[in-house]
Structure formats: C-alpha cells, structure tokens
Design an enzyme around this catalytic site. Sequence first.
Site, PDB file in Angstrom:
ATOM      1  N   CYS A  86       0.865  -1.181   0.000  1.00 40.98           N
ATOM      2  CA  CYS A  86       0.000   0.000   0.000  1.00 40.98           C
ATOM      3  C   CYS A  86       0.899   1.227   0.000  1.00 40.98           C
ATOM      4  O   CYS A  86       2.111   1.110  -0.137  1.00 40.98           O
ATOM      5  CB  CYS A  86      -0.961  -0.010   1.187  1.00 40.98           C
ATOM      6  SG  CYS A  86      -0.135  -0.084   2.795  1.00 40.98           S
ATOM      7  N   THR A  87       0.330   2.387   0.159  1.00 44.80           N
ATOM      8  CA  THR A  87       1.101   3.627   0.000  1.00 44.80           C
ATOM      9  C   THR A  87       2.224   3.754   1.019  1.00 44.80           C
ATOM     10  O   THR A  87       3.386   3.953   0.670  1.00 44.80           O
ATOM     11  CB  THR A  87       0.175   4.848   0.091  1.00 44.80           C
ATOM     12  OG1 THR A  87      -0.897   4.689  -0.821  1.00 44.80           O
ATOM     13  CG2 THR A  87       0.944   6.125  -0.243  1.00 44.80           C
TER      14      THR A  87
END
Length: 320
Positions: free
Chosen positions: A183-184
């Site tokens: 994810c980010t």
Amino acid sequence: MGKTSEISRVAVLSFYKFVDLDGLLEIRDSLLSVCGENDISGTLILASEGINATVAGPPQGVEKLMVFLESDPRLLGAQYKLSYNEKTPFHRLKVKFKKELVPMGVEGVKPQCLSGQRVPPEQWNDLISRPDVLLIDTRNDYENRVGTFRGAVNPKTEHFREFAGYVRENLDPGKHKEIAMFCTGGIRCEKATSYLLERDFKRVYQLEGGVLSYLERIPSEQSLWEGECFVFDDRTSVGQNLSRGTWSTCHNCRAPVSESDRRSEGFREGISCPHCHDRLTPERISSLEERQKQMRLARERNRKHLGAVIKRERANRAVD
C-alpha cells in the site's frame, strides 16, 4: 535532520503505529501543543488501536514533533516517511478521534498483535518476481490507476472496507500459499495481512514502508513500479525519489486526473474531468464556475480563497 538545500522547504511527514492507546484526550492536547508551537499543519488520527497522521511544516519543527513522539514509550518506533515539498499541502491542523485508523469494518483485527512479515524495499523485487508469490495491491481502484507494481492483482475496491469481502470471495489459504501485499505507506497492509493471518493464510508478506519507501530507496533502473504513486494531499501523486508527480485532482469528483485526461474534451480546469463531465448538472457547473472565479480573484489579490481551502481539507484524508 535536513540537508542544507532542504532548510527552506516544507517537510511532509507521514507516520503511524498500531498500539493500544488510552488517554486519547491528553495525547490530543499534547499533539496540538507541539504542532502549534512548531507551525505544523495536517491531520492526525487517534484511535484506541494507535495513531496515523500526515503533517507538514518547517523541517526543524517536524524534527521536534518526531522527538516528541519518540519520547512517549507507546509511540516509540512508529513507522515514518519523510519527504519535502515546495509548499505545504495542508492549511489547517486537525486531530480526529476514530474507531479505526483505517476503516476495515471487521471486528477483532489487531495488527499490534499480529501482522505479516515486513520485507525491506531492497528485497521486494526478489520476492515478487517469484512465480509462486501472489502480489496484491491493497489500495483502492483509483489509486491503482495512477500506478502499481508490474503484475500486481487489483481487487478493484472503492473503499478499504471492501477488501475483506475480496479476500473471502477470491483467496484460499489452501491454494494461495504465499501472498505479498503493498500500500502507500504501509498502514493498510498491517491490517490486511493481519486479517489474512487470522484466516489461516500462513505466509503473508508486506512491503516495509510501503510504495513511498520503495520509490525513495530503489533506483529507477531497478524499479518494478509502473507509473506514479497516489498520495492523499494536494500533490496528488509522487514519482521516483518522491518528487512531485504529474497527476492532479478533479475539483468536482476528486478523481485523479492524468496529463492525457487534461487534454480530453471532458476536462475543464476546476470544473470537470473525463470521469464526471457527463454527470454535471447546469446548477453544479454554475457553482463550480463561480468557485473558479473567486479563486482567480483571490490569487490576483494574493489571498487564499476560503471556500477552496475548506473543500480541499474535506478531501484530504490522512490515511495511506
């Protein structure tokens, strides 16, 4: 902290930690105090399961915030990601209380007790290049559209709350022996991997520090990342070495807008993009045109347009 060339720039700090917290009111008051004293803006989220935040301010002020955080034994060792920008992506300071740091909507998921094996960016390419490893993007569909890892599965979720449903319908611990997720900045993977481990998946990995760490630490010639990385502030996206990206955000629907989108007939600066132009009513167009006019006047007078600030802050989300 901070190189000489970075002194005059704005430091953008994202951090999180899953940890059992009580005394949230006292923590909030302390955070408001240290951030206010150091000219720091942004959003901090507090929950009984931990802290999650993205803030910005002078490099020296952000460093003082990190020192403050590390002085609290409960917050010691939080996951940090520091980058720099020409201007602050936030305009106010907010501390919010929430039930979950990142809403998954599943009871009993406790990343502070159980989560996947963290894999440093330097080892990530070797892991995801193995044919027996299933690579899954835990972010939402609009983020995936901006950029993702080569060969990654896109669950096509609109919200993280839908991810558990994707797992139940598409993944099988008997069939999918090794799963790598990203994810980010790492926080959603903490919950996603914890959820899988609770459902009897045995070998579950997560990218340590998220895509942001990968883009910062892996040279472009070795990178398996394709495109840019969506971020939840007015930069919209970042590229290699966390430089500001080429994407922008539609003022109407908040969708990411690419350079090709901006060349399309459906794009009008501040009014619409190809994703929403055919759904706009005459009343909405009139409202957006008036907003653009007021923003233009505010720029000419060298003042911030309050309406724009409020709308941007509503759109900003301090989740990864």
